[in-house]
Design a protein around this motif. Structure first.
Motif, PDB file in Angstrom:
ATOM      1  N   LYS A 129       0.812  -1.217   0.000  1.00  0.00           N
ATOM      2  CA  LYS A 129       0.000   0.000   0.000  1.00  0.00           C
ATOM      3  C   LYS A 129       0.847   1.269   0.000  1.00  0.00           C
ATOM      4  CE  LYS A 129      -2.719   1.216   3.390  1.00  0.00           C
ATOM      5  NZ  LYS A 129      -3.805   1.124   4.387  1.00  0.00           N
ATOM      6  N   ASP A 130       2.059   1.170   0.517  1.00  0.00           N
ATOM      7  CA  ASP A 130       2.928   2.346   0.514  1.00  0.00           C
ATOM      8  C   ASP A 130       3.209   2.847  -0.901  1.00  0.00           C
ATOM      9  OD1 ASP A 130       3.005   2.415   3.191  1.00  0.00           O
ATOM     10  OD2 ASP A 130       5.035   1.610   3.429  1.00  0.00           O
ATOM     11  N   PHE A 132       0.936   2.754  -3.314  1.00  0.00           N
ATOM     12  CA  PHE A 132      -0.369   2.847  -3.977  1.00  0.00           C
ATOM     13  C   PHE A 132      -0.436   4.000  -4.965  1.00  0.00           C
ATOM     14  CE2 PHE A 132      -4.781   4.248  -4.341  1.00  0.00           C
ATOM     15  CZ  PHE A 132      -5.393   3.058  -4.681  1.00  0.00           C
ATOM     16  N   GLU A 133      -0.966   3.713  -6.115  1.00  0.00           N
ATOM     17  CA  GLU A 133      -1.210   4.739  -7.125  1.00  0.00           C
ATOM     18  C   GLU A 133      -2.407   4.250  -7.921  1.00  0.00           C
ATOM     19  OE1 GLU A 133       0.918   6.511 -10.876  1.00  0.00           O
ATOM     20  OE2 GLU A 133       2.371   5.695  -9.457  1.00  0.00           O
ATOM     21  N   ARG A 134      -3.410   5.093  -8.092  1.00  0.00           N
ATOM     22  CA  ARG A 134      -4.666   4.597  -8.659  1.00  0.00           C
ATOM     23  C   ARG A 134      -4.569   4.082 -10.087  1.00  0.00           C
ATOM     24  NH1 ARG A 134      -8.776   5.059  -5.270  1.00  0.00           N
ATOM     25  NH2 ARG A 134      -8.546   6.728  -3.756  1.00  0.00           N
ATOM     26  N   THR A 188      -6.095  -2.730   2.535  1.00  0.00           N
ATOM     27  CA  THR A 188      -6.042  -3.264   3.897  1.00  0.00           C
ATOM     28  C   THR A 188      -4.884  -2.569   4.615  1.00  0.00           C
ATOM     29  OG1 THR A 188      -4.534  -5.058   3.318  1.00  0.00           O
ATOM     30  CG2 THR A 188      -6.877  -5.506   3.044  1.00  0.00           C
ATOM     31  N   GLY A 189      -4.537  -3.032   5.809  1.00  0.00           N
ATOM     32  CA  GLY A 189      -3.480  -2.383   6.570  1.00  0.00           C
ATOM     33  C   GLY A 189      -2.208  -2.141   5.755  1.00  0.00           C
TER      34      GLY A 189
ATOM     35  N   MET B   1      -4.363   2.915   5.830  1.00  0.00           N
ATOM     36  CA  MET B   1      -4.709   3.886   4.790  1.00  0.00           C
ATOM     37  C   MET B   1      -3.499   4.633   4.287  1.00  0.00           C
ATOM     38  SD  MET B   1      -8.248   5.105   6.121  1.00  0.00           S
ATOM     39  CE  MET B   1      -8.467   3.618   7.014  1.00  0.00           C
ATOM     40  N   ALA B   2      -2.363   4.062   4.448  1.00  0.00           N
ATOM     41  CA  ALA B   2      -1.061   4.685   4.240  1.00  0.00           C
ATOM     42  C   ALA B   2      -1.003   5.721   3.115  1.00  0.00           C
ATOM     43  CB  ALA B   2      -0.023   3.616   4.016  1.00  0.00           C
ATOM     44  N   SER B   3      -0.097   5.520   2.227  1.00  0.00           N
ATOM     45  CA  SER B   3       0.147   6.631   1.324  1.00  0.00           C
ATOM     46  C   SER B   3      -0.699   6.544   0.071  1.00  0.00           C
ATOM     47  CB  SER B   3       1.610   6.683   0.975  1.00  0.00           C
ATOM     48  OG  SER B   3       2.027   5.379   0.688  1.00  0.00           O
ATOM     49  N   ILE B   4      -1.963   6.384   0.302  1.00  0.00           N
ATOM     50  CA  ILE B   4      -2.923   6.487  -0.784  1.00  0.00           C
ATOM     51  C   ILE B   4      -2.809   7.898  -1.304  1.00  0.00           C
ATOM     52  CG2 ILE B   4      -5.361   6.267  -1.320  1.00  0.00           C
ATOM     53  CD1 ILE B   4      -5.293   5.084   1.742  1.00  0.00           C
ATOM     54  N   ARG B   6      -0.330   9.518  -2.107  1.00  0.00           N
ATOM     55  CA  ARG B   6       0.744   9.826  -3.051  1.00  0.00           C
ATOM     56  C   ARG B   6       0.247  10.291  -4.412  1.00  0.00           C
ATOM     57  NH1 ARG B   6       5.464   6.138  -1.935  1.00  0.00           N
ATOM     58  NH2 ARG B   6       5.078   7.248  -0.007  1.00  0.00           N
ATOM     59  N   CYS B   7      -0.647   9.493  -5.012  1.00  0.00           N
ATOM     60  CA  CYS B   7      -1.050   9.846  -6.368  1.00  0.00           C
ATOM     61  C   CYS B   7      -1.961  11.061  -6.351  1.00  0.00           C
ATOM     62  CB  CYS B   7      -1.747   8.689  -7.048  1.00  0.00           C
ATOM     63  SG  CYS B   7      -3.292   8.310  -6.289  1.00  0.00           S
ATOM     64  N   ALA B  70      -6.467  11.895   2.037  1.00  0.00           N
ATOM     65  CA  ALA B  70      -5.864  11.030   1.013  1.00  0.00           C
ATOM     66  C   ALA B  70      -6.913  10.173   0.316  1.00  0.00           C
ATOM     67  CB  ALA B  70      -4.802  10.146   1.656  1.00  0.00           C
ATOM     68  N   GLU B 169       6.900  10.038   5.143  1.00  0.00           N
ATOM     69  CA  GLU B 169       6.304   9.086   4.212  1.00  0.00           C
ATOM     70  C   GLU B 169       6.178   9.689   2.817  1.00  0.00           C
ATOM     71  OE1 GLU B 169       2.337   7.708   4.854  1.00  0.00           O
ATOM     72  OE2 GLU B 169       3.024   5.668   5.060  1.00  0.00           O
TER      73      GLU B 169
END
Lengths: 340, 171
Positions: A129-130, A132-134, A188-189, B1-4, B6-7, B70, B169
């Motif tokens: 998830k770190d 993550f990019e849509r 998720t986490g 919900m970390a680095s959502i 970023r984008c 985010a 982050e």
């Protein structure tokens, strides 16, 4: 939970359909890059295999999973099946050649309702998830399609893959844009999952009808409403050709995963994993499919909370019937009806 | 919900600055709140917060302002189940935005005693005031904390550490 008899029935059936399939071992799940294709076309099982990969893989790993489902209507996690799906039509199309034609499935990711059949391929990527990019992996699929010689494909602002189609015989010269892939995410986490459909050569005749519910004018629902888009096929005959193109592009995108072997997952092997079995039972349960529907209000007539005009009642329903109720968590909270 | 984030941040470069300033605003406002005066707030790496009451037996949990920004426009909140006992890290509910179902995880081991039903009707409260634990705020649930929960609590970040965490982050 599964009774041994049911479980054995699955196993016996699967012996005949599973050859050369390989198990999802702990060793496989620990690798940095993993690629799986599914041999089963059961939508509930494929989603459960995918969920197992999401939950049990090394949190730092990046995974590609490709599968094709039997005909089914798949609603998003927080959607209302009564407003999204034409359930009477679904029931009518259900029995074909003694087999259910369309299943109704509630997936674990967000987003709207889609219709699958054997001409639709599903792609799924799971990664940390770190990072993550849509649009990252939608773009990967676009590149794969381009490599197959398919023109005019791109990712739009709704994160969907669309195709611009030029029809030389159309009276108006401007191109039409059609959606060819819908997608959804689950976070998720530590992990992100992005999965999507890809219309290769689906039968599109039923789609529009299946997604128009006759109950929609009567129901005001919390949760997520689908956004309707015109769709088209990209015109690829073999789903495996698409799989191979996506696998190649995945390896291009992640050069460290260049030597990743493709693991073909069979029904028999998948069901041996308790976690997959558990996930399958959850998706099949009425508690998940129906009862987890977000709260909604059904009322036969306009009300202050839902003033929309209603269509004329069906001929077999008295026009004097007034009914209104709110349902949540499989309970009717308030109920009001009369037929003066 | 970390680095959502970023984008999204690429598209909305100002988002981070907004998070930081409003986070400090929340902190500054707290002494004026009657119920909150004795609470200690801590954060998880997964961007949940928990206020532990002075008696160290009860708390309020929610998702951080950083995470709410985010995730984008939240359209639905799946609330935890009242009465359920959970371990730290268990998924207790979920939020949906931009086709994403994101798990809400328990910040510490605890028992859910009350849920914020207002969010059912107004999920946007989670975007507007995610770190507000009053009526009309974006808090998710009230919880009972046991010995294990207290131990978990000690391992979490205070707001200063959390701000540093979300800042690093980024890079």
């Amino acid at each position: 939970m599964a009774t041994p008899a049911i479980r054995n029935a699955w196993r016996i059936r699967s012996i005949f359909s599973t050859r050369h399939a390989r198990p999802i071992t702990t060793d496989a799940l620990s690798r940095k890059f993993q690629i799986y294709t599914s041999r089963t076309t059961n939508p509930y099982l494929n989603l459960s295999i995918e969920h197992h990969l999401l939950e049990k893989s090394n949190p730092g790993s990046t995974i590609l999973f490709l599968y094709t489902n039997d005909p089914c209507v798949v609603i998003g996690r927080n959607q209302n099946p009564w407003t999204e799906v034409n359930l009477p039509q679904l029931a009518k199309t259900r029995i074909k050649h003694g087999k259910p034609k369309h299943y109704l499935v509630r997936r674990r990711s967000g987003g709207g309702t889609v219709v699958h059949d054997s001409g639709n391929a599903n792609w799924s990527v799971i990664w940390p998830k770190d990072d993550f990019e849509r649009d990252k992996h939608a773009r990967m699929v676009v590149e794969a399609l381009k490599n197959m010689g398919i023109k005019g494909v791109s990712v739009n602002e709704r994160h969907d893959i669309v195709q611009e189609v030029h029809d030389p015989e159309a009276p108006e010269p401007q191109p039409s844009v059609f959606k060819i892939s819908g997608s959804a995410y689950k976070l998720t986490g530590k992990r992100a999952l992005h999965h999507g459909t890809l219309l290769l050569n689906s039968d599109l005749t039923d789609i529009s009808g299946l997604l128009r519910s006759p109950a929609a004018p009567y129901i005001a629902a919390q949760g997520v409403e689908s956004v309707r888009s015109p769709v088209c096929n990209v015109g690829v005959e073999q789903n495996t050709d698409f799989y191979n193109a996506v696998i190649d592009q995945f390896k291009t995108m992640y050069p460290d995963g260049q030597r990743t072997k493709v693991i073909e997952v069979g029904k028999h092997e998948a069901l041996k994993r308790d976690n997959i079995w558990k996930g399958l039972q959850e998706l099949l349960s009425p508690k998940w499919l129906w009862e987890s529907t977000p709260k909604f209000r059904l009322s036969s007539h306009p009300s202050p909370e839902d003033p929309r005009p209603r269509p004329d009642p069906p001929t077999d329903v008295s026009s004097c019937l007034y009914a209104s109720y709110i349902a949540s968590d499989n309970e009717i909270l308030t109920h009001l009806s009369s037929s003066e | 919900m970390a680095s959502i984030a970023r984008c999204l941040r690429a598209a909305r470069p100002s988002a981070f600055a907004a998070v930081r300033s409003s986070a400090s605003r929340t902190v500054a406002a707290r002494p004026f709140s009657v119920t909150a005066s004795n609470e200690i707030r801590k954060y998880t790496k997964e961007h949940e917060w928990i206020d532990l009451a002075a008696d160290k037996k009860t708390g309020v949990i929610g998702i951080s302002e950083y995470a709410a920004k985010a995730l984008g426009d939240l359209v639905y909140v799946e609330l935890p189940e009242e009465g359920r006992s959970v371990n730290k890290g268990d998924a207790i509910g979920a939020v949906e935005s931009v086709k994403s179902a994101a798990d809400i995880n328990a910040p510490v081991s605890c028992k859910i005693t009350q849920i914020n039903l207002v969010l059912e009707e107004k999920p946007s409260n989670l975007n507007q005031v995610p770190e507000d634990d009053s009526h009309g705020g974006g808090w998710i649930a009230k919880v009972q904390v046991d010995e294990q929960g207290l131990q978990d609590f000690e391992t979490l970040m205070d707001s200063e550490q959390y701000n540093e965490f979300t800042a690093t982050e980024e890079h």
